[in-house]
Each structure stands twice: as C-alpha cells, then as structure tokens.
Design a protein around this motif. Sequence first.
Motif, PDB file in Angstrom:
ATOM      1  N   HIS A   1      31.211  49.407 -18.297  1.00  0.00           N
ATOM      2  CA  HIS A   1      29.861  49.619 -17.767  1.00  0.00           C
ATOM      3  C   HIS A   1      28.864  50.101 -18.803  1.00  0.00           C
ATOM      4  N   GLU A   2      29.152  49.877 -20.092  1.00  0.00           N
ATOM      5  CA  GLU A   2      28.164  50.254 -21.099  1.00  0.00           C
ATOM      6  C   GLU A   2      26.848  49.519 -20.885  1.00  0.00           C
ATOM      7  N   SER A   3      26.926  48.314 -20.349  1.00  0.00           N
ATOM      8  CA  SER A   3      25.688  47.573 -20.052  1.00  0.00           C
ATOM      9  C   SER A   3      24.822  48.336 -19.060  1.00  0.00           C
ATOM     10  N   SER A   4      25.459  48.997 -18.095  1.00  0.00           N
ATOM     11  CA  SER A   4      24.705  49.846 -17.161  1.00  0.00           C
ATOM     12  C   SER A   4      24.126  51.049 -17.875  1.00  0.00           C
ATOM     13  N   SER A   5      24.929  51.658 -18.759  1.00  0.00           N
ATOM     14  CA  SER A   5      24.482  52.864 -19.463  1.00  0.00           C
ATOM     15  C   SER A   5      23.305  52.593 -20.382  1.00  0.00           C
ATOM     16  N   VAL A   6      23.141  51.338 -20.797  1.00  0.00           N
ATOM     17  CA  VAL A   6      21.990  50.954 -21.616  1.00  0.00           C
ATOM     18  C   VAL A   6      20.834  50.491 -20.744  1.00  0.00           C
ATOM     19  N   ALA A   7      21.112  49.651 -19.756  1.00  0.00           N
ATOM     20  CA  ALA A   7      20.047  49.027 -18.968  1.00  0.00           C
ATOM     21  C   ALA A   7      19.388  49.993 -17.993  1.00  0.00           C
ATOM     22  N   LEU A   8      20.172  50.782 -17.280  1.00  0.00           N
ATOM     23  CA  LEU A   8      19.595  51.648 -16.252  1.00  0.00           C
ATOM     24  C   LEU A   8      18.614  52.672 -16.831  1.00  0.00           C
ATOM     25  N   PRO A   9      18.915  53.322 -17.969  1.00  0.00           N
ATOM     26  CA  PRO A   9      17.903  54.226 -18.530  1.00  0.00           C
ATOM     27  C   PRO A   9      16.601  53.515 -18.884  1.00  0.00           C
ATOM     28  N   GLU A  10      16.693  52.274 -19.350  1.00  0.00           N
ATOM     29  CA  GLU A  10      15.474  51.530 -19.672  1.00  0.00           C
ATOM     30  C   GLU A  10      14.686  51.188 -18.415  1.00  0.00           C
ATOM     31  N   SER A  11      15.396  50.902 -17.335  1.00  0.00           N
ATOM     32  CA  SER A  11      14.729  50.476 -16.100  1.00  0.00           C
ATOM     33  C   SER A  11      14.284  51.643 -15.232  1.00  0.00           C
ATOM     34  N   ILE A  12      15.180  52.628 -15.033  1.00  0.00           N
ATOM     35  CA  ILE A  12      14.870  53.700 -14.082  1.00  0.00           C
ATOM     36  C   ILE A  12      15.057  55.105 -14.660  1.00  0.00           C
ATOM     37  N   GLY A  13      15.413  55.211 -15.948  1.00  0.00           N
ATOM     38  CA  GLY A  13      15.529  56.526 -16.559  1.00  0.00           C
ATOM     39  C   GLY A  13      16.784  57.282 -16.192  1.00  0.00           C
ATOM     40  N   SER A  14      17.801  56.589 -15.715  1.00  0.00           N
ATOM     41  CA  SER A  14      19.063  57.219 -15.352  1.00  0.00           C
ATOM     42  C   SER A  14      20.195  56.388 -15.926  1.00  0.00           C
ATOM     43  N   SER A  15      21.242  57.062 -16.431  1.00  0.00           N
ATOM     44  CA  SER A  15      22.368  56.322 -16.997  1.00  0.00           C
ATOM     45  C   SER A  15      23.374  55.923 -15.938  1.00  0.00           C
ATOM     46  N   VAL A  16      23.172  56.369 -14.697  1.00  0.00           N
ATOM     47  CA  VAL A  16      24.089  56.050 -13.599  1.00  0.00           C
ATOM     48  C   VAL A  16      23.290  55.511 -12.429  1.00  0.00           C
ATOM     49  N   GLY A  17      24.003  54.944 -11.461  1.00  0.00           N
ATOM     50  CA  GLY A  17      23.339  54.455 -10.262  1.00  0.00           C
ATOM     51  C   GLY A  17      22.785  55.592  -9.423  1.00  0.00           C
ATOM     52  N   THR A  18      21.963  55.247  -8.468  1.00  0.00           N
ATOM     53  CA  THR A  18      21.298  56.252  -7.631  1.00  0.00           C
ATOM     54  C   THR A  18      21.914  56.379  -6.246  1.00  0.00           C
ATOM     55  N   ALA A  19      22.864  55.522  -5.907  1.00  0.00           N
ATOM     56  CA  ALA A  19      23.400  55.482  -4.547  1.00  0.00           C
ATOM     57  C   ALA A  19      24.275  56.697  -4.245  1.00  0.00           C
ATOM     58  N   MET A  20      24.341  57.015  -2.949  1.00  0.00           N
ATOM     59  CA  MET A  20      25.239  58.031  -2.415  1.00  0.00           C
ATOM     60  C   MET A  20      25.985  57.406  -1.237  1.00  0.00           C
ATOM     61  N   LEU A  21      27.089  58.041  -0.823  1.00  0.00           N
ATOM     62  CA  LEU A  21      27.836  57.497   0.307  1.00  0.00           C
ATOM     63  C   LEU A  21      26.974  57.396   1.559  1.00  0.00           C
ATOM     64  N   SER A  22      26.036  58.318   1.721  1.00  0.00           N
ATOM     65  CA  SER A  22      25.181  58.294   2.913  1.00  0.00           C
ATOM     66  C   SER A  22      24.321  57.039   2.978  1.00  0.00           C
ATOM     67  N   ASP A  23      24.121  56.371   1.847  1.00  0.00           N
ATOM     68  CA  ASP A  23      23.320  55.138   1.871  1.00  0.00           C
ATOM     69  C   ASP A  23      23.989  54.047   2.695  1.00  0.00           C
ATOM     70  N   PHE A  24      25.311  54.075   2.792  1.00  0.00           N
ATOM     71  CA  PHE A  24      25.998  53.095   3.625  1.00  0.00           C
ATOM     72  C   PHE A  24      25.656  53.291   5.102  1.00  0.00           C
ATOM     73  N   GLN A  25      25.319  54.525   5.497  1.00  0.00           N
ATOM     74  CA  GLN A  25      24.938  54.788   6.889  1.00  0.00           C
ATOM     75  C   GLN A  25      23.452  54.541   7.150  1.00  0.00           C
ATOM     76  N   ASN A  26      22.660  54.428   6.079  1.00  0.00           N
ATOM     77  CA  ASN A  26      21.208  54.323   6.257  1.00  0.00           C
ATOM     78  C   ASN A  26      20.627  52.963   5.875  1.00  0.00           C
ATOM     79  N   CYS A  27      21.418  52.097   5.263  1.00  0.00           N
ATOM     80  CA  CYS A  27      20.897  50.785   4.870  1.00  0.00           C
ATOM     81  C   CYS A  27      20.925  49.830   6.059  1.00  0.00           C
ATOM     82  N   ASP A  28      20.117  48.782   5.989  1.00  0.00           N
ATOM     83  CA  ASP A  28      20.206  47.708   6.987  1.00  0.00           C
ATOM     84  C   ASP A  28      20.537  46.371   6.334  1.00  0.00           C
ATOM     85  N   CYS A  29      20.796  46.407   5.015  1.00  0.00           N
ATOM     86  CA  CYS A  29      21.242  45.214   4.293  1.00  0.00           C
ATOM     87  C   CYS A  29      21.913  45.674   3.004  1.00  0.00           C
ATOM     88  N   ILE A  30      22.919  44.938   2.575  1.00  0.00           N
ATOM     89  CA  ILE A  30      23.594  45.211   1.308  1.00  0.00           C
ATOM     90  C   ILE A  30      23.622  43.928   0.494  1.00  0.00           C
TER      91      ILE A  30
END
Length: 801
Positions: A188-217
């Motif tokens: 996942h080094e591609s994530s560690s490079v791309a995500l900081p450039e796109s959203i300023g975070s080296s990791v994803g933003t999701a939490m387990l609770s998002d599975f209960q709150n989404c209406d599409c995946i």
Amino acid sequence: MSARAKTHPKIGKGSHAAGGWGAARSTGEILLREHVPRSGPSLLAHQNKADGYMCVSCAWAKPAKPHPMEFCENGAKATAWEVTSRRADRGFFAAHTLHELEEWSDHDLEEQGRLTHPMRWNSANDKYEPVSWSDAFEEIGRELRALAPQQVDFYTSGRASLETAYMYQLFARIFGSNNLPDSSNMCHESSSVALPESIGSSVGTAMLSDFQNCDCIFYLAQNVNTSSPRMLHDLQDAVDRGVKIVTFNPLREPGLERFINPQMPSQMLTGHSTPISSEYYQVRNGGDIAALFGVCKALIEADDALKASGISKVAGSDAVPKDPSNAATVAFAASMAAADTRHVLDHDFIQTHTSGFEEFADAARGYDWAELEQVSGLSREQMTQAANTYAKAEAVLMIYGMGLTQHVMGVQNVHMVVNLALLRGNIGKPGANICAVRGHSNVQGQRTVGITEKPGLAPLDKLSELYAFEPPTWEGRSTVDTCKAIMQGEAKAFVSLGGNFLRAIPETQAMEEAWRKLRLSVQIATKLNRSHVVHGEIAYLLPCLGRLEIDEQASGPQAVSIESSVAHFHGSRGRAKPASNELLSEPAIIAGIAKATLTKGRVPWDEWVGDYSKIRDAIERTYPETFRDFNKRLFQPGGIPRPVPARQRKFATSNKKANFITPPRLFPQFDIDPAAAGDVLNLATLRSNDQFNTTIYGYGDRYRGVDGTRKVVFMNKDDIEQLGFKDGDVVDLTTAIDVATTRRVTGFRIARHDMPKGCCAAYYPEANPLFPLAHHDAKAKTPSYKLLPVRVSLSGVASPS
C-alpha cells in the motif's frame, strides 16, 4: 495429514459463494492437521475479542461488539499455523543441510512447525546449529559495528506490534541508518503517497460505523474472501439494509458475489446465500483509471446537461438537450431531473473544500468514450450505469485494495478513487469515506510509529530530544532500493523482523544469487521459510514468541498493540503456551541486539522489555496527539481511533484543500515489440484461499476449483483458443518487457476462468520471478504485481522473442 502438491492435480469449478460449509470444513481440517483440535477452538474464542488477541493474518478491525466467533477461515488457519504442535527443533536442523532445504517448497518449510532455539549457520557442515542468545547478540553487534550505517538494512514485515516497531526504528536510527524497508513498500505504498497528496492523510478515512451509515459502496480491486473475510459480515449487514454494492474487479470472486454466513444457522442449513454485489464490472488489468474516468465523465457530463437545461424540478428527457449521439448522457441527466435534482455533482463541497476540479473535469470531458471502453474493458452503458447508481446515493463508501496499489500507475489509481469521491462530497461525513484495505495485521501501524525510510515522515527532533542522539537525515532505502543495493553489493547486512523477504520481492533469481554475498543476515521469526535457508556469510535464525503466546516479563504477562485497516489501535493479549522455553519476545531480541551494537543514545532497553506499558508511554511522548492516554485506553472496546483530520474535512495538504489530481494517461506505456503485441497478455498475481501473503497453508483453492497445485495460469476462454492452446495445457510464462534479461516460469497449467479478454492471472509468489525490479510505480516504488505483460508458450517450447 500434511497438505501436499499432487502428481495429478485437479482443476474444476470453484465455489459460487464465500463462507458456508466449505469454510467450516477448512477450519476443522487445519485444526486437526496442526494437532490442535482441543486447544485451537478455545483459543479462537478469544480471537479479535476485547480481552483477547488480534488476529495475525489480515488487518481488519476488531469491532466493539464482536460476533460470537470473531474469526474467519483464514484467521483460523493463521492461528492454527502459529500454535501448531509441530516443531522445527535442534533435531530437525541436525538432520538437514540448508542446501537440501533450498529444494523444499514454501509450504513444506513452514509446515515443519515452530522454531525453538536460536541458531547460527555453520559453513563447515552447512547446517543451522544452536547458539546461546548472548553469543548471538555479541557477534551480531560486532558485525554491525564493523559496517557503515548505509550498508545495513532493517526490514520489517507486517506482523510486529507497535511496541516492537517503535523499538526497531529507534535502534536503526541510533545506529545511524534510515534504511527501513518494510512490507508496506510492496503493498500500500501507493496509498501512502497518493492519499497525502489528495487529502492530506497517509491512511484512509473510513471507520466501521460507515458500514452502518452508507447507502452505497463502491468496491474496487480487493478480494474479500481471501484477503479480509471478516469484512463479509459488514458487507452482508449493509446489503440487508438495502445498500447497493458496485464492484470493479477483473475476476468474478465468490465473496463479491454471494456469502453464506457460517454463524447464521438459517443460511447454513438451507444453503441460502446473501448476494453481495448489485453491480459487478469486470475491468481489465490496468484499466481502472479508464473505468473510473468513465464514471466521472458520465457524472460530469450529466451535470453539465442539467445546468445547461436551466431546469431543476422538471422531470423527463425534455429537461436536457437532445443530442442523438449522446443518448446515455441525456438519459442519465433526465433520470436526475426526474429525481428532483438540480446538480449531479456537489458543487458546494467542490468549491469550499477542493482544488483542481476544472482541470480534472476538462480531462474527463475530453476523453473519447471509445478509448475509455477499449482500455477499461467496460462498455459506456456499464460505466454510465455505475455513475447513475453513484449519483443517486447520499453517502458512498469507497473500498479498495492492492488490486489498485500494486501497479505501475498505482498512485494515479488511488488519485482516481479520491477524485470520484470528491465529485459528490463523499468524504468526511457518516457513511461517506475512503477505506484502503491493508494486507497484513499492523502493516499500517508500523508506519505510524516510525518505520519509514523517509526521514521527513519521522519525528526526528522529538527522538533526538528523548534519547540524546543525532538521527540521520539522509533518505533511506525502500524495499526496491534495498534489492538494488543488495544486487549491486552496496548492502552488506540485512536484519529482518519477520517476513519472507526473498519470496515477497520481484527479481527472485537475481536476488537470491546476490543475497548469498551479504556479510550478515539476521532473521527474527516464528517459522522456517525461504529467506532463512538462503543466507549470508554469517547467518542467524532467532526464534521469537508469537503474538498469540503468553509473554511473561519482569512485570508480569504483557500486552501489545496493533493498528487496523480503519486506523484504530487495539490491545492484544496472548493466551497460548509458548512453543519453547528458549524463545524470547520480539522486544527482548531487539533490545539484546541494540545493547550489543550501540555506543550512543539514552534508551532504557531493559526497563522496556520488563514492562511494555513503558514502551507505550514512550510512544505517547513521541506522538502525543496520536496516542493520547495510550495505556489507559489500550483495551477500549472498538479500539482507539487514530486522529485523521480528513474525517472532519480538514485536509492537511499544502493548500489545505482536497485535491483533484488528474492522471497524465489512462494506461502505462510498455516497450513491447508491435509485431508480437497480439500474443501478449496482461498478468496479475493473486492469492488462493489457502494462503496469506507468502505463507502457503495448502495446495487448494476452493473458490477457483484448484486442488493439488499452485502452478496455474488462469485465462479467458477466447484467449486460450486464439493463442492455439486448450484448457489444461502445460505452459511457460515469459516476461514481455525488459527482454534483455529472460524471465520465465515453467510448468504452469492453463485453467479457463471468467476474466476479461487479454488478461491472465497466476499465484503469488510463484509468478514473482517474472517481475523485473524496475517494474514499479515511479513515486511509490510499489512493485506492479497486478499488471505485467507476458507471453505464453507450450512448456519447453521457447516463446517468441
């Protein structure tokens, strides 16, 4: 009975659903095979529970309210594999030379069981022989001190705890080295490079609770039934709520189609399964950017059409321009108008929180549909349908895996996932986030506590203040850089904290030849693997406690901590009896080597080994915002959420915005002879359901109908016919780029499979020798294991030059 390759392997139809009785039988079989039919089930009862241990397999999260059995088939295999009654003890090594063991398969090496004593290679008889811990530490320290810091590499696999990883990076930096390659470099080094450039975070933003709150995946390029099966519970719950799951994946994988929950008697007794994907798009290998551009283009052009109409509440096709050549866009825009929608895109979010939209939108508008169809392997109608589903959802969860990151354009793949999310503000609100599914347990966490070759990503000033040394500021080596340094003779010592480096990397043959020229190789491990039997001039094999085992130190039984794929920290407490009284913990081994090596720094190594809570206190002092009240909250139900500002739409980029980043092209440019291009297939490597990364539990793949072999190449039926083969033929695969060096694997059996034309797939790591070391993402240096042009020829017959 040990699993073995078969003289006459069978390849038939695979399962149509994940889980079910197949998973239950497989779990029972591994417990019996590893001779833990009684102790295994009682141990599994504590797996991923609040008071238990984190699974040593995948990195999926430990929920606050666990299921009665919070483990999957692969997790059960990993547990049985580690607590097996089998032992690779002194008698085993006395009976076998390393030259002999080099001929053994990956499975058979690990199947010998747990290592029991520290070992040193004896060049006179080519055998590992027992050595005392004190003698091992003394010689390793002496050898390291004789080398320049730039000549030593400190590798980390994905299983070490946060405590161990923190100590390891500190040891390396006090020694003077930033050479900290790790398994993240290969996944996942591609994530560690791309995500900081796109959203300023080296990791994803999701939490387990998002599975209960989404209406599409949107589910992209991740095989849930082999890589993170426990997520199937979250997907099943979402489907039961009416959530639509839109899947993009080259192969049709059972876990993304149907799931029979082993913990639901109604499904087990009736065979009734839950359909997972509502839409399934089989994108070509490497066609992800084109596919996502197609979805974005449909969204942007439908939004353009709605704006051009000037109508917000008038339904029907009369609300948009009638361009006969643009029927799909007209229909899409009409459907949005009928849904009482003024805009397809979230313009308020785009204007307030993003940068780069117009450039990206112009690029999307500019692509011809025919080109997008040709590269992606999807039709315009399919991409438009996916866009339609996306546009009608209020909260979309984006899930992706190594099928996007292990590419020559892996960073751009991740940029495109973020671009799609940004178009409708699907980030930083309940149910709408980005989930980068990591592979090995705690591979993400090790980066969080300083395992990085990039000095700018480590808190060097803080480390200097706390431990009274001057950290090196030169950029260290990533995994690819380390391989280059070993092959060029620049690296002299390799210290490995777990893993099977030689099997995980590309350029296998050349690397093994160069590996033997290392002055020193040190392997900290629980089981025997290929990287241990191929060795340097001086070689040590240091056995450690596993995470599942009781770790008794001066202050009592210890706990460790792990970070999950959704950036939560979890406590983990072992419960199994150690495999040998001679084992040391990973922190004790690191401290032993460090004390024998270092002549500077102010680190209480012995205090830390005696009480791991003091290591956690040190981690908190180093990263106070990330690890607030670390010890106090260690076993907090659901874990300790890592602060990720992008979850609150606070983007720590240079411009404080989330950035649309436009890929420069749709597909990599490969140097292939045009005359032979028609014979080239794009290869992707994949895992069977009987392995995890380089660990091979057996020779079956229930989901793909394979039994008794791993030397298989999966191909589209039309490709098999057009290339003059038939199902079942035995063939060789040859790399079709960088042809100055011949890279070939032999004796692979063709298996017809449901996959896009022009693509093929083979198992990792058996196909790794095909991959040139230079075949990686330019910025992340992640090996492109999911896309390599190859030629196929009958076994023993030379492929065309």
